[in-house]
Design a protein around this motif. Structure first.
Motif, PDB file in Angstrom:
ATOM      1  N   GLU A  54       0.829  -1.214   0.000  1.00 53.52           N
ATOM      2  CA  GLU A  54       0.000   0.000   0.000  1.00 53.52           C
ATOM      3  C   GLU A  54       0.860   1.260   0.000  1.00 53.52           C
ATOM      4  N   GLU A  55       1.950   1.229   0.746  1.00 55.44           N
ATOM      5  CA  GLU A  55       2.792   2.414   0.884  1.00 55.44           C
ATOM      6  C   GLU A  55       3.807   2.574  -0.245  1.00 55.44           C
ATOM      7  N   ASN A  56       4.412   1.464  -0.654  1.00 57.80           N
ATOM      8  CA  ASN A  56       5.551   1.532  -1.581  1.00 57.80           C
ATOM      9  C   ASN A  56       5.280   0.908  -2.939  1.00 57.80           C
ATOM     10  N   GLY A  57       4.113   0.239  -3.107  1.00 53.24           N
ATOM     11  CA  GLY A  57       3.862  -0.458  -4.358  1.00 53.24           C
ATOM     12  C   GLY A  57       4.547  -1.819  -4.381  1.00 53.24           C
ATOM     13  N   THR A  58       4.456  -2.503  -5.503  1.00 50.08           N
ATOM     14  CA  THR A  58       5.005  -3.863  -5.610  1.00 50.08           C
ATOM     15  C   THR A  58       6.479  -3.877  -6.015  1.00 50.08           C
ATOM     16  N   GLN A  59       6.969  -2.822  -6.657  1.00 48.44           N
ATOM     17  CA  GLN A  59       8.329  -2.872  -7.204  1.00 48.44           C
ATOM     18  C   GLN A  59       9.406  -3.192  -6.164  1.00 48.44           C
ATOM     19  N   PRO A  60       9.328  -2.643  -4.942  1.00 53.77           N
ATOM     20  CA  PRO A  60      10.363  -2.989  -3.964  1.00 53.77           C
ATOM     21  C   PRO A  60      10.464  -4.493  -3.709  1.00 53.77           C
ATOM     22  N   LEU A  61       9.353  -5.214  -3.833  1.00 57.18           N
ATOM     23  CA  LEU A  61       9.397  -6.648  -3.568  1.00 57.18           C
ATOM     24  C   LEU A  61      10.064  -7.394  -4.718  1.00 57.18           C
TER      25      LEU A  61
END
Length: 202
Positions: A54-61
């Motif tokens: 919710e905070e950072n989106g999926t890209q960091p994962l």
């Protein structure tokens, strides 16, 4: 881009497929970002991983291996502010700094040895320092440098990767209850460093 498949000897982490630009994170005890990657960037399960997306989106994962600073050069306390240790001070990963009910790894109580596994998607020359939180660390606040013991409880110098994993068997820190393990992987062929945070219960 090209993809490199890393098959761990024991596929406990599930961090199998990684881009060629990948580097690493602590796989056992599992780091916060590795936990969320395993749950699935598009369908996180746990409260903290849902909050992260919710905070950072999926890209960091998808970039689980890339919580890094390109020019840390061993000066970690100078370049990463208190409260931002897990994100390495990077907005992209800011939700990793949130205190809360992250997935914990149960470690044996009463001391003894444990085999730590650092998933090195792309091995580099360097060393990995393993820190643990102090006895008076407050888990309800974002991690600050003074929340860590001043010296690492183990340093893995110039580790050799086997099947994409750096393993070191070391004495567990003399702790009980809930703690954090913070790892710093400092390259010696470059000033780049990588950071990860794992919740443990002893």
């Amino acid at each position: 881009g090209d993809r490199v498949v890393i098959v761990p000897e024991r596929p406990v982490t599930g961090l199998a497929v990684a881009p060629a630009s990948a580097h690493g994170t602590l796989g056992d005890p599992v780091s916060r970002i590795a936990t969320c990657y395993e749950e699935g960037p598009e369908s996180p399960q746990s409260e903290m991983c849902v909050r992260l997306v919710e905070e950072n989106g999926t890209q960091p994962l998808y970039d689980w291996h890339e919580v890094n600073l390109p020019d840390a050069d061993g000066e970690h306390r100078d370049v990463i502010p208190d409260g931002e240790l897990c994100s390495a001070g990077r907005d992209k990963y800011s939700a990793l700094d949130n205190p809360g009910d992250w997935t914990a790894t149960e470690l044996p109580s009463g001391g003894g040895e444990y085999t730590f596994e650092y998933t090195a998607a792309v091995p580099h020359e360097g060393y990995i320092e393993y820190y643990v939180t102090t006895d008076d660390w407050d888990p309800s606040t974002p991690l600050a440098w003074d929340d860590l013991e001043s010296e690492p409880f183990v340093v893995h110098d110039q580790p050799e990767a086997e099947n994409g994993v750096y393993e070191i068997t070391a004495d567990l820190p003399d702790k009980s209850g809930q703690h954090l393990i913070y790892t710093v992987w400092q390259r010696t062929d470059s000033p780049e460093a990588f950071y990860s945070l794992s919740l443990i219960h002893i």
